[in-house]
Design a protein around this motif. Structure first.
Motif, short mmCIF file in Angstrom:
data_model
loop_
_atom_site.label_atom_id
_atom_site.label_comp_id
_atom_site.label_asym_id
_atom_site.label_seq_id
_atom_site.Cartn_x
_atom_site.Cartn_y
_atom_site.Cartn_z
N GLU A 1 14.26 36.06 -74.72
CA GLU A 1 15.38 35.84 -73.80
C GLU A 1 16.70 36.25 -74.46
OE1 GLU A 1 17.20 32.34 -70.86
OE2 GLU A 1 15.43 31.94 -72.10
N ALA B 1 11.54 38.37 -70.99
CA ALA B 1 12.41 37.19 -70.96
C ALA B 1 11.96 36.20 -69.89
CB ALA B 1 13.86 37.62 -70.71
N LEU B 2 11.51 36.70 -68.74
CA LEU B 2 11.11 35.81 -67.65
C LEU B 2 9.89 34.96 -68.03
CD1 LEU B 2 11.58 38.11 -64.53
CD2 LEU B 2 13.01 36.18 -65.25
N TRP C 1 11.57 31.94 -69.78
CA TRP C 1 12.93 31.71 -69.31
C TRP C 1 13.32 30.24 -69.27
CZ3 TRP C 1 16.75 35.15 -68.46
CH2 TRP C 1 17.91 34.66 -67.84
N GLN C 2 14.53 29.97 -69.75
CA GLN C 2 15.24 28.71 -69.49
C GLN C 2 16.72 29.02 -69.49
OE1 GLN C 2 15.37 25.78 -72.74
NE2 GLN C 2 14.20 27.20 -74.01
N TRP C 3 17.46 28.32 -68.62
CA TRP C 3 18.87 28.65 -68.47
C TRP C 3 19.63 28.22 -69.72
CZ3 TRP C 3 20.71 32.03 -65.36
CH2 TRP C 3 22.09 32.13 -65.17
#
Length: 306
Positions: A43, A200-201, A204-206
């Protein structure tokens, strides 16, 4: 009229640009380490590509949209796929290995470039350069210590990154024959964004608020480093600039010690010295052979007739 590539002395502007490039790449490694406090390396790579592309956009204002037109788009895609694999592996190494060790192993790239030049470009490499390649890989083994207690499998990922980076260098040799440097920078940074999104997906984490500045910094520093690097290579021979590029290791070692408490062990220092010495020899030898090839027709014309 074409200006011949400078050979000596080293222009001050080229030296400053290469030193700036090394420092910027070193600071990017630190930014990646800080961002890894929350995010997976895949990510981080995506955001580095995203913000890197944004910081490269001013080149469009300079050259116009026409700079993006090329008949080698397929080659760019293949080059960027290899480059993305190198980036993902390199970021993984910078997150999971001591920073100085990860950067030291990345300096084995010229060894793989020499091998790739033989396999893909048909270049003839003789005993002295092969000896330097072997010596360089001895340095790699010193750093990795495959039979030691401190051996880390992640170091193999760093070697994979260096090998893929070597293939990228070979591809740039093809592109640079007909493509301007700014087109290579722009198309590469733009293609990297969608190519990095898929990996990255999967993890993924914000990002948290405190991580965003490090992600933006990684993109800005990476693009700035590439910009300075390409400009330096336009002003001076790569063999003259090579010693300055190793300033990155010093920057990383000092910052990793000051910020993360990481020590550079004697094996990393010794192995890095061997790799850097071998790489410098290869660079100087290639430059010497290139000068000989350029001068050869002149020598032939100046020979007295029998």
């Amino acid at each position: 009229m074409n200006t011949p590539a400078p050979t000596s002395p080293l222009p001050l502007r080229a030296a400053l640009l290469m030193a700036a490039s090394a420092c910027l790449f070193g600071l990017m490694a630190v930014s990646i380490r800080y961002a890894s406090a929350q995010l997976h390396p895949f990510e981080i790579a995506f955001f580095r590509c995203l913000f890197g592309a944004l910081f490269a956009l001013p080149l469009l204002r300079v050259h116009g949209i026409g700079i993006l037109r090329t008949d080698k788009l397929g080659f760019y895609v293949a080059r960027c796929l290899i480059g993305m694999l190198s980036m993902l592996a390199g970021f993984w190494a910078m997150v999971h290995l001591p920073l100085a060790q990860a950067i030291a192993l990345s300096y084995s790239t010229p060894l793989f470039v020499t091998i790739g030049a033989v396999l893909f470009l048909g270049e003839v490499v003789r005993l002295r350069r092969w000896s330097a390649v072997v010596a360089g890989f001895v340095g790699v083994l010193v750093i990795m210590r495959p039979n030691g207690e401190s051996f880390a499998v992640d170091s193999l990922v760093a070697i994979l990154a260096a090998a893929m980076s070597g293939m990228v260098t070979i591809s740039i040799k093809f592109l640079s024959r007909s493509e301007p440097p700014d087109r290579i920078v722009l198309l590469t940074t733009m293609l990297w964004v969608p190519l990095s999104l898929g990996p990255a997906l999967t993890v993924w984490q914000w990002p948290q608020a405190g991580i965003w500045p490090w992600l933006v910094a990684a993109g800005a520093l990476g693009t700035g480093g590439h910009y300075c690097w390409t400009r330096a290579l336009k002003l001076a021979d790569a063999s003259l600039l090579a010693p300055l590029s190793y300033l990155q290791l010093l920057v990383v070692a000092v910052l990793a010690w000051a910020l993360f408490g990481e020590q550079v062990d004697r094996y990393t220092a010794l192995g890095a010295a061997i790799i850097i010495g071998a790489s410098l020899y290869i660079a100087r030898r290639e430059a010497s052979l290139a000068r000989q090839r350029r001068e050869e027709p002149v020598v032939v014309r100046s020979e007295p007739q029998a």
